[in-house]
Design an enzyme around this catalytic site. Structure first.
Site, PDB file in Angstrom:
ATOM      1  N   CYS A  66       0.851  -1.187   0.000  1.00 20.79           N
ATOM      2  CA  CYS A  66       0.000   0.000   0.000  1.00 20.79           C
ATOM      3  C   CYS A  66       0.885   1.235   0.000  1.00 20.79           C
ATOM      4  O   CYS A  66       2.105   1.151   0.166  1.00 20.79           O
ATOM      5  CB  CYS A  66      -0.937   0.015   1.206  1.00 20.79           C
ATOM      6  SG  CYS A  66      -0.085   0.054   2.787  1.00 20.79           S
ATOM      7  N   ASP A  92      -1.580  18.521 -26.886  1.00 20.62           N
ATOM      8  CA  ASP A  92      -0.657  18.385 -28.004  1.00 20.62           C
ATOM      9  C   ASP A  92      -1.440  18.597 -29.298  1.00 20.62           C
ATOM     10  O   ASP A  92      -2.574  18.136 -29.427  1.00 20.62           O
ATOM     11  CB  ASP A  92      -0.030  16.994 -27.999  1.00 20.62           C
ATOM     12  CG  ASP A  92       0.796  16.746 -29.240  1.00 20.62           C
ATOM     13  OD1 ASP A  92       1.780  17.466 -29.442  1.00 20.62           O
ATOM     14  OD2 ASP A  92       0.435  15.838 -30.014  1.00 20.62           O
ATOM     15  N   CYS A 125       3.268   1.901   2.873  1.00 25.53           N
ATOM     16  CA  CYS A 125       4.545   1.177   2.844  1.00 25.53           C
ATOM     17  C   CYS A 125       5.620   2.055   2.210  1.00 25.53           C
ATOM     18  O   CYS A 125       6.747   2.151   2.711  1.00 25.53           O
ATOM     19  CB  CYS A 125       4.407  -0.127   2.055  1.00 25.53           C
ATOM     20  SG  CYS A 125       3.278  -1.331   2.768  1.00 25.53           S
TER      21      CYS A 125
END
Length: 759
Positions: A25, A451, A28
């Protein structure tokens, strides 16, 4: 070694990127980052999505020290080989290899197949036959042990380091439900023949001897494994943009030896600076270099975004991975391997991905506090009832009930169900959402960078207009010019031929066709001597444009279009305008984006005249046009906007957009574009229609809102029921009904996303 006094920020002398294993997760990643940054002379950022740590460190710190710190935190770390270097050495990309999803998929399949009958028997009294509880135990046991093993393992790792995450809550809740069910079945009254879950809605104290919670233990495991599986699938995409970029380059190259007398085919990885290699029409240029012989048109749109092919000749620089669209070229290599522009772009994409903060899951944030509170409350409940003389059975029942009611059944459904319904509806509308982390970004974006080539425009050269001299019909002009251009491989010539074919039907075959280097083509068509190309070609035959055609040509060039002169039988007959056409839906799409509170910005490698012409056509203000931007600078434009405090979305389709898509807070890739752009983006617009960008943002925001609502009610249920559990008043039917209601609410709320409609 000289000792220096640290009087300011760490001055890093080295950098390393570590591949981190074992994270389950976002918290962590935060814990690893915290541990690394506590080291003297170290600055680190850890990305949960890409499973990498980017670390800057002084020379008195070794890579081994960094790896040891990560391992001491309970995770694995290793120094990966850079993708560009691996590709240059001809090695397999680090994103390739065995399917790491297979074990998770096996656990999920096991959990789903076994938990469905367990849940059905617990919730439907008609299925509760005489010994149904023992069948439930038989089916639930593999789910809670084998399928849920990753949660138990992560919870143990977290506990060893004094941390609590969603894994801790899942492990504690499912284990408590399962172990209590075992006690009730073997030592209580739950294992007796004919035991059922009665429909009693009364609140009363119980010793728990007849209560089992196997459906909660098995169901939560299955639901959360489903969420983890789909999350893991999206995480694997993190390195795919690099793989797609590196695969764009040529794999083999024809090198000239013995002064050009011998041609040898070798892998690109063996190419050296100074080697001369041959590029035939239709082949990719193997590496960056300088043209030594020949001339051609080079299609660089995949890398540069420039819509018009570039004419090159002896002495001109060319870039690896671009396409030779015309004649034969001999190129001398100037940069190879990791020094090429393509490899540098791959590093830009990787840096952008690593620098992009992983979105913290709301559930993980809350569980970091919620889990310790629940465990503390369970222990306090046990102590309270023991202190009041209630006896071990009643005290333990109340304490375990606290853990069981905190088991996140609805919480396990909250994100996966909303995400599955939202992404499913998105797929029907041509919108692919990569994962839950993407949704948080859509809420904040206020600027959208578009773009030009392939996004706002079609990305291909198109015949847009014709201008004829007096006495010449448009059909005649297109028929003669198109017939001649149809014999040329040049992209502009092909655009003219395609336009002529569409308007006039089958084209005649020319005679004595010839390509005039850098100027155009000439030949005989139906008895007419025809010239098509630049005005310089006509001037060489002493043919001059009349005033009206001169004006048309000047206006076309002022608008950024390519103007082509046509003459036959010694007289100028017309001018053709060719350009990258604006998509019919682009203006409407930009209006919708403004309606969502976004400021559109046009970004392109084309010149300012072309960019401003396109912007005016679709409704973008001149001050919001950024033109003549090199591919490697697009990511810098996004960074600059972010530095101004904007939350930036980026829409693109080319390789040159990949790094900017990864850097942006939200990347939207056109599905009609390159694999590199699609993999670097967070959302993919399958239809290639810019209007889908507005729909994607609306759908993502709606899905995020649904997830937040689900999480609120899931936690509200837990918090509301905890006092009853602590008071020892948790009747199993009340618990089952409450869990069922919260789960049904979450699923029903998520299903409302099916009614989402495109604007």
């Amino acid at each position: 070694m000289t000792t220096e006094i640290d009087t300011g920020p760490v001055q890093a002398q080295a950098q390393v990127e570590l591949a981190i294993g074992g994270m389950t997760c976002a918290s962590c990643a935060a814990r690893i980052e915290k541990k690394l940054n506590r080291m003297d002379g170290v600055e680190a950022t850890v990305n949960y999505a890409t499973e990498k740590a980017k670390v800057s460190f002084r020379d008195d710190v070794s890579v081994r020290d960094l790896i040891a710190t990560v391992e001491a935190t309970g995770y694995t770390a290793q120094e990966p080989e850079p993708p560009a270097a691996a590709a240059a050495a001809g090695k397999e990309s680090p994103t390739e290899g065995p399917d790491e999803l297979a074990p998770l998929r096996q656990r999920l399949t096991t959990a789903v197949l076994l938990s469905v009958p367990v849940i059905a028997m617990a919730m439907i009294p008609a299925l509760q036959f005489e010994y149904w509880q023992w069948l439930s135990l038989t089916l639930a046991a593999p789910v809670v042990t084998y399928a849920a093993w990753p949660f138990h393992k992560a919870a143990w790792t977290n506990a060893r380091h004094g941390a609590a995450t969603m894994d801790t809550l899942i492990s504690v809740g499912t284990s408590a439900a399962f172990l209590w069910s075992l006690w009730a079945l073997f030592f209580g009254t739950a294992g007796e023949p004919g035991m059922t879950h009665p429909f009693e809605l009364t609140i009363a104290r119980s010793d728990g001897a007849g209560n089992i919670y196997l459906e909660a233990a098995a169901g939560v495991t299955a639901f959360i494994l489903a969420g983890r599986y789909f999350e893991a699938r999206s995480k694997r995409k993190a390195g795919a943009a690099l793989k797609a970029l590196l695969e764009l380059g040529a794999k083999d190259v024809t090198v000239l030896r013995d002064g050009g007398a011998t041609e040898v085919r070798i892998p690109v990885a063996e190419l050296k600076v100074g080697d001369r290699f041959l590029v035939r029409p239709g082949e990719k240029i193997a590496t960056d270099g300088t043209v030594a012989e020949g001339s051609s048109a080079v299609d660089a749109s995949m890398l540069t975004g420039e819509s018009v092919p570039v004419e090159v000749g002896a002495g001109d620089a060319v870039t690896g991975a671009t396409l030779n669209a015309g004649g034969r070229l001999v190129v001398e290599a100037t940069r190879v391997g990791s020094d090429t522009q393509l490899a540098r772009m791959a590093r830009l994409v990787e840096d952008a991905q690593n620098g992009k903060a992983a979105a913290q899951r709301l559930a993980d944030k809350i569980s970091a506090v919620f889990v310790p509170v629940v465990i503390g409350l369970a222990l306090a409940t046990l102590a309270f009832w023991l202190g009041n003389g209630a006896g071990w059975a009643a005290a333990f029942t109340a304490a375990v009930a606290v853990l069981i009611i905190a088991c996140p059944c609805a919480l396990g459904l909250a994100t996966p169900t909303a995400l599955m319904v939202g992404t499913g509806r998105g797929a029907q509308l041509g919108i692919l959402i990569k994962g839950p982390e993407v949704l948080e970004s859509t809420r904040r974006v206020d600027t959208i960078v578009l773009d030009k080539t392939g996004t706002v425009t079609t990305g291909r050269m198109t015949l847009l207009a014709t201008h004829t001299a007096e006495g010449v019909t448009e059909t005649e002009l297109l028929r003669l010019a198109g017939a001649l251009e149809n014999s040329s491989e040049h992209p502009i010539a092909q655009a003219v031929a395609a336009g002529a074919l569409k308007e006039t039907g089958p084209l005649p075959a020319p005679e004595d066709f010839a390509n005039v280097l850098g100027l155009g083509v000439q030949g005989i068509v139906e008895g007419h001597a025809v010239l098509v190309g630049r005005t310089q070609l006509l001037k060489e035959w002493e043919i001059h444009l009349p005033v009206e055609l001169e004006r048309a040509l000047a206006a076309a060039e002022a608008a950024g279009r390519t103007a082509i002169a046509v003459a036959w039988d010694g007289e100028a007959r017309g001018v053709l305008e060719v350009a990258d056409a604006v998509k019919e839906t682009s203006a409407e799409a930009i209006a919708r984006l403004r309606g969502l509170g976004l400021t559109p910005i046009l970004l392109t490698g084309d010149n300012k005249a072309v960019a401003r012409s396109v912007a005016a056509e679709v409704g973008i203000a001149p001050e919001d046009v950024i033109a003549e931007v090199l591919p490697q600078d697009k990511v810098d434009v996004v960074k600059k906007l972010q530095a101004e405090g904007r939350s930036v979305a980026m829409v693109g389709d080319g390789v040159n957009d990949a790094a900017a898509l990864a850097q942006a807070d939200l990347g939207l890739a056109m599905g009609t574009g390159t694999d590199a752009a699609i993999e670097a983006g967070d959302l993919t617009l399958v239809r290639g229609d810019l209007r889908a960008a507005a729909d994607a943002i609306r759908l993502s925001r709606r899905t995020l809102g649904t997830i937040r609502t689900n999480l609120f009610w899931a936690f509200a249920y837990n918090v509301g029921a905890l006092p009853l559990a602590a008071a020892g008043l948790l009747n199993p039917m009340i618990a089952g009904a409450a869990m069922a209601f919260s789960s049904v609410f979450v699923v029903g709320n998520s299903l409302r996303l099916r009614r989402f409609k495109a604007a």
